[in-house]
Scaffold this active site. Structure first.
Site, PDB file in Angstrom:
ATOM      1  N   ASP A 231       1.414 -21.624  13.259  1.00  7.66           N
ATOM      2  CA  ASP A 231       1.137 -23.036  13.561  1.00  7.66           C
ATOM      3  C   ASP A 231       0.622 -23.771  12.323  1.00  7.66           C
ATOM      4  OD1 ASP A 231       0.396 -25.478  14.584  1.00  7.66           O
ATOM      5  OD2 ASP A 231      -1.266 -24.719  15.774  1.00  7.66           O
TER       6      ASP A 231
ATOM      7  N   ASP B 111       3.486 -30.427  12.466  1.00 12.20           N
ATOM      8  CA  ASP B 111       2.772 -29.504  13.350  1.00 12.20           C
ATOM      9  C   ASP B 111       3.750 -28.614  14.106  1.00 12.20           C
ATOM     10  OD1 ASP B 111       0.868 -28.260  14.926  1.00 12.20           O
ATOM     11  OD2 ASP B 111       0.770 -29.895  16.375  1.00 12.20           O
TER      12      ASP B 111
END
Length: 507
Positions: free
Chosen positions: A296, A102
């Site tokens: 992201d 992440d």
């Protein structure tokens, strides 16, 4: 006089509008299953290590064995729906866990208690090297949250840099909506900057520790290979590669295009414009960056500020061959289904995002084909293929998530504060490349700063003081005319949590 009033009001709104900021870490994981093909063909790979010559990336042999790119290729599993994850060994003796990659958060956290949706967890009592710091920590994401305790332990990555590192680890003791049915990971690897770390930036993020302790370059790169793959499969193939310490040229083709990282918290970039097909949306570029634009990997979809999202849907509807389309498809509540084998991608246009280049007077364009944002989900009774819309609206900024990233090999060059984009070798389906990249283009037709909302607080104060000084001079001349309006603005001009562009961020 009207101009003076507006300047005074603006100064006060700046001076009194600096409030506490709240942070959110986008994470959208779809729990459905994709059909992942194992036919992805990566070109022959070679061993190399990355060094930095101060100007550009270069490859060289590495006699110390700290960086072995060959070992890292294909070290990810998963897909955009369930997340891309890497296997890690945590504690002593090592306990194997799958960890979600992440780039939109900064904590390294693992399940440390049983949970109905995970098969195993990190048992701190069985690790002779685990040490609790006595500090509690909690993180809330766009979807889900967890709480636990901060500790320190040893971690190694079987398909990563050679060596064992000592890292901060959050032991997750309770969670809500974080671990979901169908996912095959038991923790999260936050790869963003210390500013996002919880409970505060003194908690050194994982990759910072890797760079410091193993001496590898402060660069990592991601290839996510779920692009255009469909229908259910019993076995998950390798989902991509996380290369720590550099970039592997055999994983991409063509040139690498770089855009500056304009703020080191998330990987914040500057979006200059969007196109649907070949048509510019013609929005003010600040709309695209409100209140931030980030890259992201932990977010599934391409998320757009509400105004931008509505403009994109309108443009797609206008240019699409399908005029009467259910609104539920656009807002994500309904799937669109076609007869099996009748793929819908020819009905939809390409989507393009223009990013500012490192030469700030120029830009480059990354483009995704419909195969990336009209996403296959599953079949129905063997007769229908169903798809979802891979774009959603966002209340807290533009997010270039896996929907876009799957088309590109993305280099997070932290050493030179830039992100690189090149065409991914695995973003191909049926011989068709699913992404495009082009440039340079002139950025003369857009504002010099499209992300003015990202000004740092000290700079805001400098601007505020300067404007107040100007207003003070005007005040001496127009005291009777301005004093009442200024008092009113003092009360109403303060940026509250309801009106601020930084709302929805979490302390």
């Amino acid at each position: 006089m009207a101009h003076s009033v507006s300047v005074w009001a603006f100064a006060f709104s700046l001076c009194f509008g600096v409030t506490n900021c709240y942070f959110s870490i986008p994470l959208k994981i779809y729990t459905g299953k994709y059909n992942l093909s194992s036919d992805v063909d990566l070109t022959p790979l070679r061993l190399g290590a990355l060094t930095s010559d101060g100007n550009s990336l270069s490859l060289a042999s590495d006699p110390t064995g700290k960086v072995n790119f060959l070992d890292m290729v294909n070290n990810l599993q998963g897909d955009s729906g369930r997340g891309y994850y890497i296997e890690m060994s945590v504690g002593t003796p090592g306990q194997k866990l799958n960890i979600l990659v992440d780039t939109g958060s900064s904590n390294f956290a693992v399940a440390a208690a049983p949970h109905p949706f995970i098969t195993h967890y990190f048992n701190t009592a069985l690790s002779s090297t685990y040490k609790s710091t006595g500090r509690t920590v909690s993180v809330r994401y766009t979807q889900g949250n967890w709480e636990g305790e901060l500790g320190i332990d040893h971690v190694s990555i079987p398909k990563g840099p050679n060596g064992t590192i000592t890292i901060n680890i959050a032991a997750i003791l309770s969670s809500d909506g974080f671990f979901l049915p169908g996912v095959n990971w038991q923790g999260i690897l936050g790869l963003a900057y210390p500013m996002l770390a919880r409970p505060d930036s003194s908690v050194e993020p994982f990759f910072n520790s890797v760079v410091d302790q193993l001496g590898i370059p402060d660069i990592f790169s991601l290839q996510m290979c779920g692009a255009g793959l469909s229908a259910s499969s019993t076995a998950d193939p390798a989902g991509g590669s996380l290369i720590m310490g550099g970039a592997e040229p055999t994983l991409y083709r063509g040139s690498m295009w770089y855009t500056p990282i304009i703020e080191e918290w998330y990987y914040q970039v500057e979006v200059l414009k969007l196109e649907v097909g070949n048509q510019n949306l013609d929005l003010d570029c600040r709309e695209y960056n409100m209140d931030k634009a980030i890259v992201d990997s932990g977010t599934t979809l391409l998320r757009l500020p509400v105004n931008v999202f509505n403009a994109v849907v309108e443009a797609i509807t206008r240019s699409s061959l399908i005029q009467d389309f259910s609104s539920g498809f656009w807002d994500g509540t309904k799937l669109a289904c076609w007869m099996k084998g009748e793929t819908p991608w020819r009905f939809f246009p390409k989507l393009s995002i223009y990013l500012r280049a490192t030469n700030t007077s120029q830009s480059f364009r990354i483009t995704i084909l419909p195969q990336l944002y009209i996403q296959p989900i599953t079949d129905v009774d063997g007769t229908l293929d169903c798809f979802r819309f891979g774009v959603s609206s966002s209340a807290n900024g533009l997010v270039i998530g896996a929907t876009v990233m799957e088309g590109f090999y993305v280099v997070f060059d932290r050493a030179q504060r830039r992100l690189g984009f090149a065409l991914s070798n695995c973003a191909v389906n049926g011989g068709v490349a699913l992404s495009e990249i082009a440039g340079p283009f002139s950025a003369a037709d857009v504002a010099a700063d499209c992300s003015s909302g990202a000004l740092k607080e000290p700079l805001l104060w400098v601007i505020s003081y300067a404007l107040m000084a100007v207003c003070a001079v005007v005040l001496i001349i127009l005291l009777l005319l301005l004093v009442l309006p200024c008092r009113r603005r003092d009360r109403s001009g303060e940026i509250t949590d309801e009106s601020s562009l930084v709302r929805h961020r979490i302390k």
